[in-house]
Enzyme design. Structure first.
Site, PDB file in Angstrom:
ATOM      1  N   ASP A 218       0.828  -1.218   0.000  1.00  0.00           N
ATOM      2  CA  ASP A 218       0.000   0.000   0.000  1.00  0.00           C
ATOM      3  C   ASP A 218       0.858   1.261   0.000  1.00  0.00           C
ATOM      4  O   ASP A 218       0.709   2.141   0.850  1.00  0.00           O
ATOM      5  CB  ASP A 218      -0.936   0.029   1.217  1.00  0.00           C
ATOM      6  CG  ASP A 218      -1.829  -1.186   1.306  1.00  0.00           C
ATOM      7  OD1 ASP A 218      -2.299  -1.653   0.258  1.00  0.00           O
ATOM      8  OD2 ASP A 218      -2.053  -1.671   2.438  1.00  0.00           O
TER       9      ASP A 218
ATOM     10  N   ASP B   9      -1.433   7.704   3.251  1.00  0.00           N
ATOM     11  CA  ASP B   9      -1.554   8.585   2.087  1.00  0.00           C
ATOM     12  C   ASP B   9      -0.904   9.901   2.465  1.00  0.00           C
ATOM     13  O   ASP B   9      -1.369  10.588   3.386  1.00  0.00           O
ATOM     14  CB  ASP B   9      -3.022   8.781   1.718  1.00  0.00           C
ATOM     15  CG  ASP B   9      -3.189   9.830   0.628  1.00  0.00           C
ATOM     16  OD1 ASP B   9      -2.506   9.718  -0.410  1.00  0.00           O
ATOM     17  OD2 ASP B   9      -3.994  10.759   0.820  1.00  0.00           O
TER      18      ASP B   9
ATOM     19  N   ALA C   3     -13.879   2.286   7.271  1.00  0.00           N
ATOM     20  CA  ALA C   3     -13.041   3.483   7.352  1.00  0.00           C
ATOM     21  C   ALA C   3     -11.560   3.124   7.271  1.00  0.00           C
ATOM     22  O   ALA C   3     -10.799   3.280   8.235  1.00  0.00           O
ATOM     23  CB  ALA C   3     -13.339   4.258   8.628  1.00  0.00           C
TER      24      ALA C   3
ATOM     25  N   SER D 173     -13.244   0.137   1.781  1.00  0.00           N
ATOM     26  CA  SER D 173     -12.756  -1.199   1.486  1.00  0.00           C
ATOM     27  C   SER D 173     -13.903  -2.187   1.624  1.00  0.00           C
ATOM     28  O   SER D 173     -14.518  -2.280   2.676  1.00  0.00           O
ATOM     29  CB  SER D 173     -11.625  -1.579   2.452  1.00  0.00           C
ATOM     30  OG  SER D 173     -11.253  -2.932   2.288  1.00  0.00           O
TER      31      SER D 173
ATOM     32  N   TRP E  26     -17.386  -4.089   1.784  1.00  0.00           N
ATOM     33  CA  TRP E  26     -18.700  -3.653   2.243  1.00  0.00           C
ATOM     34  C   TRP E  26     -19.442  -2.953   1.089  1.00  0.00           C
ATOM     35  O   TRP E  26     -19.562  -3.522   0.014  1.00  0.00           O
ATOM     36  CB  TRP E  26     -18.572  -2.788   3.501  1.00  0.00           C
ATOM     37  CG  TRP E  26     -18.522  -3.628   4.749  1.00  0.00           C
ATOM     38  CD1 TRP E  26     -19.555  -3.948   5.591  1.00  0.00           C
ATOM     39  CD2 TRP E  26     -17.372  -4.295   5.294  1.00  0.00           C
ATOM     40  NE1 TRP E  26     -19.123  -4.771   6.616  1.00  0.00           N
ATOM     41  CE2 TRP E  26     -17.790  -4.998   6.460  1.00  0.00           C
ATOM     42  CE3 TRP E  26     -16.035  -4.385   4.923  1.00  0.00           C
ATOM     43  CZ2 TRP E  26     -16.932  -5.759   7.240  1.00  0.00           C
ATOM     44  CZ3 TRP E  26     -15.170  -5.138   5.693  1.00  0.00           C
ATOM     45  CH2 TRP E  26     -15.629  -5.806   6.828  1.00  0.00           C
TER      46      TRP E  26
ATOM     47  N   GLU F 216     -11.377  -1.559  -3.113  1.00  0.00           N
ATOM     48  CA  GLU F 216     -10.788  -0.818  -1.996  1.00  0.00           C
ATOM     49  C   GLU F 216      -9.670   0.076  -2.513  1.00  0.00           C
ATOM     50  O   GLU F 216      -9.409   0.159  -3.718  1.00  0.00           O
ATOM     51  CB  GLU F 216     -10.258  -1.787  -0.936  1.00  0.00           C
ATOM     52  CG  GLU F 216      -9.271  -2.820  -1.444  1.00  0.00           C
ATOM     53  CD  GLU F 216      -9.030  -3.937  -0.444  1.00  0.00           C
ATOM     54  OE1 GLU F 216      -9.618  -3.917   0.652  1.00  0.00           O
ATOM     55  OE2 GLU F 216      -8.242  -4.845  -0.765  1.00  0.00           O
TER      56      GLU F 216
END
Length: 322
Positions: free
Chosen positions: A46, A103, A157, A176, A178, A210
């Site tokens: 990531d 991020d 979240a 992500s 759901w 996601e």
């Protein structure tokens, strides 16, 4: 309905179909491209990259947010972690106290890092914010929780991504599995969720979606997401897909005109040879153009997660990796 209105409706529909057909023709038949050469400590998951005074810093999931540094975006050195220790509030969302999916952006001289805290397969999760004056590992000051979800929520979240619009509006995309990718407005003064800001739905997909990365290029907003399953080594099915919109809140459609809320998404990058399951992406605007930053699982190294970089070609109006 009048004849004039009927004719206008038919012409509008025809124009939309022609636009989608043209986009499909312009799209390359293959979304496979080897990453740019990188060396050194390139094990990362990531990844998010940012320019610093000494070159570049790269952050990824786990280990207090894994950090790497490079003078040239090609040779990477293990540089510890973003944080020097776990934050007290993490344990409510992650017994392992392991943050994920950072991020990082430089905004007016300050580095803003949004990140997630959760456990695998759970939507009892939270997004946090930390800032730094240098962007270097170990220099981030945590500001706590921005947003959270729990087992009763219909979304998750994690995987935050900051977009600052041309008019100065701050948006945070995240999500992500759901019900998919969401977004709300932030208060630029604090970096936290703006009061009474609406929760927007941007994309969803059966089989997993996601890791949004929302960027503005030209007249469009482009939503990159990871589709499929991550974290399974060479069994991972991730691919990076995209849609675009004239508004940051959508609707986002792919090159064939399919809505991303209905499972649409045009593939930007898919598995290619040893480079399996590319995803967890972000986009860095650099001196030589926009760079797609992601991880893949190395089929020739026991499925280890590694850094992938590709330049983005926007000449067709859609992102194509080279």
């Amino acid at each position: 309905m009048s004849r004039t209105r009927t004719k206008h409706t038919l012409l509008t529909a025809l124009a939309a179909l022609l636009s989608a057909a043209l986009a499909a023709l312009l799209w390359p038949s293959s979304a496979q491209a080897a990453p740019l050469p990188v060396t050194g400590d390139i094990g990362i998951h990531d990844p998010s990259m940012v320019a610093t005074s000494g070159g570049y810093a790269l952050y990824g999931s786990n280990n207090l947010l894994d950090a790497r540094t490079s003078p040239d975006r090609a040779a990477w050195t293990n540089a510890g972690s973003a944080f020097t220790g776990p934050q007290d509030w993490w344990s409510a969302y992650s017994p392992e106290q392991s943050p994920w999916a950072p991020d990082v952006h430089l905004v007016d001289g300050t580095y803003y890092m949004y990140y997630a805290v959760s456990s695998f397969g759970s939507n009892t999760s939270a997004i946090g914010l930390a800032t730094s004056e240098t962007g270097l590992p170990g220099s981030f000051t945590d500001h706590g929780e921005v947003y959270s979800t729990n087992a009763d929520s219909d979304h998750n979240a994690i995987d935050p991504y900051l977009l600052i619009d041309d008019d100065g509006t701050w948006w945070l995309a995240f999500g992500s599995w759901w019900t998919g990718i969401k977004m709300f407005q932030l208060d630029p003064a604090t970096g936290m969720r703006a009061e009474n800001s609406e929760l927007h739905s941007l994309a969803s997909a059966e089989g997993g979606i996601e890791g949004p990365a929302l960027v503005k290029h030209g007249d469009y907003y482009y939503l990159f997401s990871s589709y499929g399953v991550c974290c399974q080594g060479t069994d991972s099915t991730y691919s990076i897909r995209v849609g675009r919109s004239e508004s940051p809140t959508g609707p986002f459609t792919d090159a064939n005109g399919a809505n991303l809320l209905d499972g649409g998404g045009t593939t930007v990058l898919a598995s290619d040879g040893r480079h399996i399951g590319p995803g967890g992406q972000s986009v860095l605007s650099d001196a030589d153009g926009d760079v797609l930053v992601y991880h893949y699982y190395d089929g020739e190294d026991n499925g280890a997660a590694k850094l992938g970089l590709n330049l983005i070609d926007w000449s067709s109006g859609w992102p194509v990796v080279s």
